[in-house]
Scaffold this motif. Structure first.
Motif, short mmCIF file in Angstrom:
data_model
loop_
_atom_site.label_atom_id
_atom_site.label_comp_id
_atom_site.label_asym_id
_atom_site.label_seq_id
_atom_site.Cartn_x
_atom_site.Cartn_y
_atom_site.Cartn_z
N ARG A 99 0.45 -1.53 0.27
CA ARG A 99 0.08 0.05 -0.04
C ARG A 99 0.83 1.36 0.39
NH1 ARG A 99 -4.82 1.35 0.94
NH2 ARG A 99 -5.58 -0.60 1.71
N ASP A 100 1.49 1.13 0.66
CA ASP A 100 2.44 2.47 0.55
C ASP A 100 3.13 2.63 -0.24
OD1 ASP A 100 2.35 3.52 2.84
OD2 ASP A 100 4.34 2.86 4.38
N LEU A 101 3.98 1.82 -0.89
CA LEU A 101 4.56 1.78 -2.41
C LEU A 101 3.89 2.39 -3.70
CD1 LEU A 101 7.04 -1.95 -2.09
CD2 LEU A 101 7.77 0.77 -1.75
N VAL A 102 2.39 1.37 -3.37
CA VAL A 102 1.76 2.40 -4.20
C VAL A 102 1.47 4.16 -3.95
CG1 VAL A 102 -0.83 2.24 -5.61
CG2 VAL A 102 0.82 -0.21 -5.46
N ASN A 103 0.90 3.93 -2.94
CA ASN A 103 0.70 5.49 -2.51
C ASN A 103 1.92 6.18 -3.36
OD1 ASN A 103 0.46 7.85 -1.21
ND2 ASN A 103 0.43 6.94 1.17
N LEU A 104 3.21 5.76 -2.59
CA LEU A 104 4.29 6.66 -3.17
C LEU A 104 4.18 6.62 -4.22
CD1 LEU A 104 6.99 7.92 -2.62
CD2 LEU A 104 7.70 5.45 -3.70
N LEU A 105 4.33 5.71 -4.40
CA LEU A 105 3.72 6.26 -7.00
C LEU A 105 3.23 6.66 -7.27
CD1 LEU A 105 4.95 2.59 -8.95
CD2 LEU A 105 6.17 4.88 -8.32
N THR A 106 1.66 6.99 -7.01
CA THR A 106 0.29 7.47 -7.70
C THR A 106 1.09 9.23 -6.98
OG1 THR A 106 -1.16 5.57 -6.66
CG2 THR A 106 -1.65 7.90 -6.66
N GLN A 107 1.47 9.45 -6.15
CA GLN A 107 2.06 10.82 -5.60
C GLN A 107 2.87 11.58 -6.85
OE1 GLN A 107 2.69 12.05 -1.06
NE2 GLN A 107 2.50 9.81 -0.82
N LEU A 108 4.11 10.65 -7.04
CA LEU A 108 5.18 10.43 -7.90
C LEU A 108 4.71 10.46 -9.67
CD1 LEU A 108 7.76 11.29 -8.21
CD2 LEU A 108 7.88 8.77 -9.04
N MET A 148 7.86 17.80 -12.87
CA MET A 148 7.33 16.97 -14.18
C MET A 148 8.52 16.17 -14.24
SD MET A 148 3.79 16.57 -13.00
CE MET A 148 3.37 15.84 -14.35
N LYS A 149 9.72 17.19 -14.76
CA LYS A 149 10.49 16.97 -15.88
C LYS A 149 12.13 15.83 -14.53
CE LYS A 149 15.16 18.60 -17.41
NZ LYS A 149 15.81 19.41 -17.23
N ILE A 166 12.85 9.85 -13.42
CA ILE A 166 12.49 8.64 -12.49
C ILE A 166 12.10 7.33 -13.92
CG2 ILE A 166 11.40 7.73 -10.01
CD1 ILE A 166 11.75 10.39 -8.87
N PHE A 167 10.42 8.16 -13.87
CA PHE A 167 9.70 6.81 -14.52
C PHE A 167 10.80 5.91 -16.10
CE2 PHE A 167 5.62 7.85 -13.06
CZ PHE A 167 5.98 7.40 -11.91
N ARG A 168 11.35 6.91 -16.25
CA ARG A 168 12.41 6.17 -17.68
C ARG A 168 13.67 5.49 -17.05
NH1 ARG A 168 12.03 11.41 -19.94
NH2 ARG A 168 13.96 12.03 -19.21
N ILE A 169 14.33 6.37 -15.86
CA ILE A 169 15.21 4.97 -15.08
C ILE A 169 14.57 3.69 -14.61
CG2 ILE A 169 17.12 4.83 -13.49
CD1 ILE A 169 17.57 7.61 -13.33
N VAL A 174 3.72 -1.64 -21.92
CA VAL A 174 5.13 -1.08 -20.54
C VAL A 174 5.09 -0.76 -19.07
CG1 VAL A 174 6.65 1.21 -20.52
CG2 VAL A 174 5.36 0.20 -22.57
N ILE A 175 6.06 -0.98 -18.80
CA ILE A 175 5.98 -0.66 -17.10
C ILE A 175 7.30 -0.22 -16.76
CG2 ILE A 175 7.62 -3.36 -16.97
CD1 ILE A 175 5.57 -4.04 -14.75
N ALA A 176 7.39 0.36 -15.84
CA ALA A 176 8.03 1.51 -15.08
C ALA A 176 8.02 0.84 -13.64
CB ALA A 176 7.98 2.80 -15.06
#
Length: 218
Positions: free
Chosen positions: A86-95, A103-104, A109-112, A131-133
């Motif tokens: 849940r925390d990991l999804v919360n973090l990616l959601t905010q990101l 935004m840049k 981050i997602f490209r990495i 496609v998955i990051a």
């Protein structure tokens, strides 16, 4: 530029540990190695650069990550560092929604994360064109993966799976792949065509007082 010191060097994943103390790396190179090959030495360097575990743990709380904490330097073989799906999804959601960084930086981050070398977990459950990051994590007694997935049909979803296991049992990895496959197939399914509502004269009408609650929580 970050300088690798003896105290940063950690065994386990990554190749930075084989460089001599005093070797310099750019911050971007260090962050990339932390994600793409789960380099433990890179992670230790960044934890210190960002202010140490205590400071970062407070940031986690500020971001609403109530169950994520750093208690030990990597490789943390005792498993004292904690997080939850849940925390990991919360973090990616905010990101993903443009919080935490510019935004840049978010796009970088997602490209990495798209270059993560371990593709044996969530990516293995995806079909052609997805496609998955993502970022994997493995210890002897736990394995997991969290990712942002874009589908050819335009849908995007977040998925995190962490599985406890016994002595690197491969069944845990199979479970993550199967969960990924099931979720992918559900999001890939074409919506069913709408049908006209039937007349109540030709259909059974349920008594509201005796009907069961059929709402489902996903």
């Amino acid at each position: 530029t970050l300088t690798m010191q003896d105290k940063h060097i950690a065994g386990g994943s990554g190749d930075m540990q084989y460089k001599p103390a005093g070797t310099e790396f750019t911050a971007l190179e260090t962050a990339t190695k932390m994600i793409v090959v789960s380099d433990n030495t890179a992670t230790n360097m960044l934890i210190e650069r960002l202010g140490g575990a205590e400071f970062i743990n407070q940031k986690f709380l500020d971001w609403g990550l109530k169950n994520t904490v750093i208690r030990d330097v990597l490789p943390d073989l005792r498993g004292t560092n904690k997080t939850t799906p849940r925390d990991l999804v919360n973090l990616l959601t905010q990101l993903n929604q443009g919080g935490l960084v510019s935004m840049k930086s978010r796009d970088r981050i997602f490209r990495i994360m798209e270059k993560t070398e371990n593709d044996s977990l969530l990516p293995s459950g995806l079909g052609k064109g997805a496609v998955i990051a993502h970022k994997t994590g493995n210890l002897k007694l736990v394995t997991g993966d969290v990712g942002l997935i874009d589908l050819p049909n335009g849908k995007r979803y977040l998925l995190a799976v962490i599985v406890e296991r016994n002595e690197e049992d491969s069944a845990a990895e199979s479970l993550i792949r199967n969960i990924s496959k099931t979720v992918y197939e559900d999001f890939s399914r074409s919506p069913e065509p709408e049908t006209e509502a039937e007349s109540t004269e030709d259909s059974e009408v349920q008594d509201p007082e005796n009907s069961e609650d059929t709402e489902e929580e996903h």
